[in-house]
Motif scaffolding. Structure first.
Motif, PDB file in Angstrom:
ATOM      1  N   MET A  20       0.818  -1.199   0.000  1.00 58.15           N
ATOM      2  CA  MET A  20       0.000   0.000   0.000  1.00 58.15           C
ATOM      3  C   MET A  20       0.858   1.258   0.000  1.00 58.15           C
ATOM      4  SD  MET A  20      -3.136   0.580  -0.113  1.00 58.15           S
ATOM      5  CE  MET A  20      -4.307   1.829   0.091  1.00 58.15           C
ATOM      6  N   GLN A  21       2.083   1.144   0.510  1.00 60.40           N
ATOM      7  CA  GLN A  21       2.967   2.299   0.566  1.00 60.40           C
ATOM      8  C   GLN A  21       3.432   2.699  -0.830  1.00 60.40           C
ATOM      9  OE1 GLN A  21       6.228   1.805   3.204  1.00 60.40           O
ATOM     10  NE2 GLN A  21       6.757   3.955   3.205  1.00 60.40           N
ATOM     11  N   ILE A  22       3.430   1.782  -1.780  1.00 59.19           N
ATOM     12  CA  ILE A  22       3.834   2.088  -3.153  1.00 59.19           C
ATOM     13  C   ILE A  22       2.865   3.090  -3.771  1.00 59.19           C
ATOM     14  CG2 ILE A  22       4.139   1.116  -5.450  1.00 59.19           C
ATOM     15  CD1 ILE A  22       5.014  -1.488  -4.089  1.00 59.19           C
ATOM     16  N   VAL A  23       1.593   2.958  -3.487  1.00 59.65           N
ATOM     17  CA  VAL A  23       0.598   3.889  -4.014  1.00 59.65           C
ATOM     18  C   VAL A  23       0.691   5.234  -3.302  1.00 59.65           C
ATOM     19  CG1 VAL A  23      -1.875   4.285  -4.287  1.00 59.65           C
ATOM     20  CG2 VAL A  23      -0.943   1.994  -4.613  1.00 59.65           C
ATOM     21  N   THR A  24       1.046   5.260  -2.039  1.00 65.30           N
ATOM     22  CA  THR A  24       1.081   6.480  -1.244  1.00 65.30           C
ATOM     23  C   THR A  24       2.251   7.389  -1.613  1.00 65.30           C
ATOM     24  OG1 THR A  24       0.129   5.191   0.553  1.00 65.30           O
ATOM     25  CG2 THR A  24       0.982   7.338   1.113  1.00 65.30           C
ATOM     26  N   GLU A  25       3.409   6.828  -1.938  1.00 62.96           N
ATOM     27  CA  GLU A  25       4.589   7.643  -2.202  1.00 62.96           C
ATOM     28  C   GLU A  25       4.414   8.589  -3.394  1.00 62.96           C
ATOM     29  OE1 GLU A  25       8.271   5.565  -2.222  1.00 62.96           O
ATOM     30  OE2 GLU A  25       7.810   4.508  -0.369  1.00 62.96           O
ATOM     31  N   PRO A  26       3.919   8.136  -4.555  1.00 65.21           N
ATOM     32  CA  PRO A  26       3.726   9.095  -5.655  1.00 65.21           C
ATOM     33  C   PRO A  26       2.698  10.173  -5.306  1.00 65.21           C
ATOM     34  CG  PRO A  26       3.702   6.871  -6.513  1.00 65.21           C
ATOM     35  CD  PRO A  26       3.703   6.768  -5.011  1.00 65.21           C
ATOM     36  N   PHE A  27       1.671   9.800  -4.550  1.00 62.98           N
ATOM     37  CA  PHE A  27       0.666  10.780  -4.137  1.00 62.98           C
ATOM     38  C   PHE A  27       1.289  11.854  -3.261  1.00 62.98           C
ATOM     39  CE2 PHE A  27      -2.520  12.181  -1.000  1.00 62.98           C
ATOM     40  CZ  PHE A  27      -3.376  12.837  -1.872  1.00 62.98           C
TER      41      PHE A  27
END
Length: 83
Positions: A1-8
Motif C-alpha cells: 500500500m505504501q507504493i501507491v502512497t509515495e507518488p501521491f
C-alpha cells in the motif's frame, strides 16, 4: 500500500510548492482586465475599450500561501515517515 502512497505524497509536495509560488505571485503581479463598451447599429460598430490592472485581495494571497505551506508540510512529512 505504501507504493501507491509515495507518488501521491510527491504530487502533494509539488502541488503545495506551486500554490505557495502562486500565492506570492498574486501579491506582486497585477491581473489585467479589459472591458469593451459600445453600440452596434447594422454594420456600424462604435465602441470604447478600457483596460486596467488590479491586484488580488491580500486575504486571497494569504489563504493561497497558507494552504500551500500546509500541503507542502503534509507531503514532506508523509514522504519522510517510512518504516
Amino acid at each position: 500500500m505504501q507504493i501507491v502512497t509515495e507518488p501521491f505524497m510527491k504530487i502533494l509536495l509539488f502541488a503545495g510548492l506551486l500554490v505557495v509560488v502562486l500565492g506570492i505571485a498574486s501579491l506582486i503581479v497585477p491581473v489585467p482586465q479589459t472591458e469593451t463598451h459600445g453600440i452596434k447599429a447594422g454594420d456600424v460598430n462604435i465602441g470604447v475599450q478600457t483596460s486596467h490592472s488590479e491586484r488580488v485581495s491580500p486575504m486571497v494571497s494569504v489563504v493561497l500561501i497558507a494552504g500551500g505551506i500546509a500541503l507542502t508540510i503534509a507531503g514532506a512529512r508523509s514522504g519522510t515517515s517510512r518504516n
